[in-house]
Scaffold this active site. Structure first.
Site, PDB file in Angstrom:
ATOM      1  N   SER A 119      39.548  46.257  35.355  1.00 38.72           N
ATOM      2  CA  SER A 119      38.100  46.471  35.313  1.00 38.72           C
ATOM      3  C   SER A 119      37.754  47.155  33.998  1.00 38.72           C
ATOM      4  O   SER A 119      38.640  47.712  33.330  1.00 38.72           O
ATOM      5  CB  SER A 119      37.708  47.380  36.488  1.00 38.72           C
ATOM      6  OG  SER A 119      36.375  47.815  36.394  1.00 38.72           O
ATOM      7  N   TYR A 136      38.840  55.297  41.593  1.00 35.67           N
ATOM      8  CA  TYR A 136      38.797  53.868  41.276  1.00 35.67           C
ATOM      9  C   TYR A 136      39.289  53.627  39.844  1.00 35.67           C
ATOM     10  O   TYR A 136      40.112  52.738  39.596  1.00 35.67           O
ATOM     11  CB  TYR A 136      37.370  53.346  41.442  1.00 35.67           C
ATOM     12  CG  TYR A 136      37.209  51.865  41.155  1.00 35.67           C
ATOM     13  CD1 TYR A 136      37.728  50.904  42.030  1.00 35.67           C
ATOM     14  CD2 TYR A 136      36.544  51.415  40.009  1.00 35.67           C
ATOM     15  CE1 TYR A 136      37.581  49.548  41.763  1.00 35.67           C
ATOM     16  CE2 TYR A 136      36.395  50.065  39.744  1.00 35.67           C
ATOM     17  CZ  TYR A 136      36.905  49.127  40.624  1.00 35.67           C
ATOM     18  OH  TYR A 136      36.769  47.786  40.365  1.00 35.67           O
TER      19      TYR A 136
HETATM   20  N1  LIG Z   1      32.597  42.762  40.979  1.00 36.66           N
HETATM   21  C1  LIG Z   1      32.774  43.551  39.951  1.00 36.66           C
HETATM   22  O1  LIG Z   1      31.829  43.997  39.300  1.00 36.66           O
HETATM   23  C2  LIG Z   1      34.167  43.921  39.522  1.00 36.66           C
HETATM   24  C3  LIG Z   1      34.323  44.513  38.274  1.00 36.66           C
HETATM   25  C4  LIG Z   1      35.599  44.878  37.872  1.00 36.66           C
HETATM   26  C5  LIG Z   1      36.676  44.640  38.699  1.00 36.66           C
HETATM   27  N2  LIG Z   1      36.482  44.076  39.922  1.00 36.66           N
HETATM   28  C6  LIG Z   1      37.644  43.868  40.773  1.00 36.66           C
HETATM   29  O2  LIG Z   1      37.649  42.544  41.235  1.00 36.66           O
HETATM   30  C7  LIG Z   1      38.413  42.456  42.420  1.00 36.66           C
HETATM   31  C8  LIG Z   1      37.694  41.600  43.440  1.00 36.66           C
HETATM   32  O3  LIG Z   1      36.538  42.283  43.871  1.00 36.66           O
HETATM   33  P1  LIG Z   1      35.133  41.562  44.090  1.00 36.66           P
HETATM   34  O4  LIG Z   1      34.219  42.070  43.053  1.00 36.66           O
HETATM   35  O5  LIG Z   1      35.296  40.108  44.250  1.00 36.66           O
HETATM   36  O6  LIG Z   1      34.659  42.262  45.456  1.00 36.66           O
HETATM   37  P2  LIG Z   1      34.512  41.692  46.944  1.00 36.66           P
HETATM   38  O7  LIG Z   1      33.532  40.580  47.000  1.00 36.66           O
HETATM   39  O8  LIG Z   1      34.239  42.896  47.784  1.00 36.66           O
HETATM   40  O9  LIG Z   1      35.948  41.122  47.251  1.00 36.66           O
HETATM   41  C9  LIG Z   1      37.037  41.947  47.517  1.00 36.66           C
HETATM   42  C10 LIG Z   1      38.133  41.102  48.120  1.00 36.66           C
HETATM   43  O10 LIG Z   1      39.265  41.943  48.354  1.00 36.66           O
HETATM   44  C11 LIG Z   1      39.717  41.713  49.664  1.00 36.66           C
HETATM   45  N3  LIG Z   1      40.384  42.869  50.227  1.00 36.66           N
HETATM   46  C12 LIG Z   1      39.938  44.139  50.351  1.00 36.66           C
HETATM   47  N4  LIG Z   1      40.855  44.888  50.995  1.00 36.66           N
HETATM   48  C13 LIG Z   1      41.905  44.060  51.282  1.00 36.66           C
HETATM   49  C14 LIG Z   1      43.137  44.220  51.947  1.00 36.66           C
HETATM   50  N5  LIG Z   1      43.507  45.409  52.463  1.00 36.66           N
HETATM   51  N6  LIG Z   1      43.952  43.150  52.073  1.00 36.66           N
HETATM   52  C15 LIG Z   1      43.586  41.947  51.568  1.00 36.66           C
HETATM   53  N7  LIG Z   1      42.434  41.728  50.929  1.00 36.66           N
HETATM   54  C16 LIG Z   1      41.600  42.775  50.796  1.00 36.66           C
HETATM   55  C17 LIG Z   1      38.479  41.330  50.460  1.00 36.66           C
HETATM   56  O11 LIG Z   1      38.861  40.519  51.567  1.00 36.66           O
HETATM   57  P3  LIG Z   1      38.892  40.977  53.113  1.00 36.66           P
HETATM   58  O12 LIG Z   1      37.865  42.067  53.277  1.00 36.66           O
HETATM   59  O13 LIG Z   1      38.566  39.717  53.841  1.00 36.66           O
HETATM   60  O14 LIG Z   1      40.295  41.435  53.332  1.00 36.66           O
HETATM   61  C18 LIG Z   1      37.720  40.497  49.450  1.00 36.66           C
HETATM   62  O15 LIG Z   1      38.152  39.164  49.504  1.00 36.66           O
HETATM   63  C19 LIG Z   1      38.687  43.893  42.851  1.00 36.66           C
HETATM   64  O16 LIG Z   1      39.992  44.265  42.490  1.00 36.66           O
HETATM   65  C20 LIG Z   1      37.672  44.689  42.046  1.00 36.66           C
HETATM   66  O17 LIG Z   1      38.083  46.017  41.829  1.00 36.66           O
HETATM   67  C21 LIG Z   1      35.256  43.695  40.335  1.00 36.66           C
END
Ligand SMILES: NC(=O)c1ccc[n+]([C@@H]2O[C@H](COP(=O)([O-])OP(=O)(O)OC[C@H]3O[C@@H](n4cnc5c(N)ncnc54)[C@H](OP(=O)(O)O)[C@@H]3O)[C@@H](O)[C@H]2O)c1
Length: 248
Positions: free
Chosen positions: A143, A156
């Site tokens: 991130s 985080y």
């Molecule tokens: N969106 C942003 O702005 C952003 C920016 C920088 C980095 N990121 C990173 O991108 C990644 C994806 O996040 P996102 O933005 O797509 O958010 P999101 O829509 O909330 O997706 C998060 C995903 O992680 C899964 N997850 C959470 N806990 C889990 C567990 N214990 N076991 C398996 N899966 C799990 C969730 O699936 P289930 O709940 O179905 O398990 C969901 O599919 C993360 O690592 C986040 O830190 C996001």
């Protein structure tokens, strides 16, 4: 000409929403086989069904990345069904921001378990196969928070710095096995991530920030496709991108 995506077997954690889901869609459209892991099984299955109905190959495997054996089962399922694993995308994550003084110890534990240990378990599951194949690509999701530390984001940010450190260590170690490693560090991308904030006042601010700034999730998927589609002797080690309007 090959896009270096078609025919690859790609395992994606956190594929039930957000960045993982968008990446599964884009890569499947480019001809990759996608193996989807997350806890919300119904969402995984409906995504797999959608991609299969469009002519792709997809498999949904219920996975909680905080359990090493479940991540191993996810990767084993990919290899059993499709014969190999070409790309492991350690994407599952959460972001329950809060000031340290509020002592949200449960949030700290969950964040470390998913964002750091989940990534390590993904490496543990994929690496033996990739070593044997003498080929593979591990993509870890960090991130902007892996580059900067912000108020309310100490834990985080620590986990996302850790992802970068682990990935760089991995990169230096896997040269003999012809394995590529990529860190992708997004800025604000519109997903369900702000829903993981458990403190109401912080959640409200986070949702407003995302509403004002975030860009669509296919921005991330295109970064994955860029790294994957390079010729095999080109290893894109890190991609950092933000919405053009994001200052932080
Ligand atoms: N969106 C942003 O702005 C952003 C920016 C920088 C980095 N990121 C990173 O991108 C990644 C994806 O996040 P996102 O933005 O797509 O958010 P999101 O829509 O909330 O997706 C998060 C995903 O992680 C899964 N997850 C959470 N806990 C889990 C567990 N214990 N076991 C398996 N899966 C799990 C969730 O699936 P289930 O709940 O179905 O398990 C969901 O599919 C993360 O690592 C986040 O830190 C996001």
């Amino acid at each position: 000409m090959s896009n270096n995506i078609k025919g690859k077997v790609v395992v994606i954690t956190g594929a039930s929403s957000g960045l993982g889901e968008a990446t599964a869609r884009l890569l499947s459209g480019e001809g990759a086989t996608v193996v989807l892991g997350a806890r919300r099984v119904e969402r995984l299955k409906s995504l797999a069904d959608e991609l299969t109905a469009k002519g792709g190959q997809a498999l949904a495997v219920p996975t909680d990345v905080t359990h090493c054996d479940q991540v191993k089962r996810l990767v084993d399922a990919a290899v059993q069904k499709f014969g190999r694993i070409d790309v492991m995308i350690n994407n599952a994550g959460l972001m329950p921001h809060s000031p340290l003084e509020r002592l949200k110890v449960d949030d700290w534990d969950r964040t470390i378990d998913v964002n750091i240990k989940g990534v390590l378990y993904g490496i543990a599951a994929a690496l033996p196969y990739m070593k044997h194949q003498k080929a593979g690509h591990i993509i870890n999701v960090s991130s902007v928070a892996g580059h900067k530390v912000t108020p309310n984001g100490a834990v985080y940010c620590a986990t996302k710095h850790a992802v970068r450190a682990l990935s760089e260590g991995l990169r230096t170690e896997v040269k003999p096995y012809n394995i590529r490693t990529t860190i992708i560090s997004p800025g604000a991308v519109a997903t369900e991530l702000p829903d993981s904030v458990t403190e109401p006042d912080i959640a409200e601010r986070m949702h407003k920030f995302y509403k004002d700034v975030a860009i669509p999730a296919d921005s991330f998927a295109r970064a994955v496709a860029f790294a994957m589609s390079q010729p095999d002797d080109v290893d894109v080690n890190e991609i950092l991108f933000r919405p053009t309007r994001q200052e932080l």
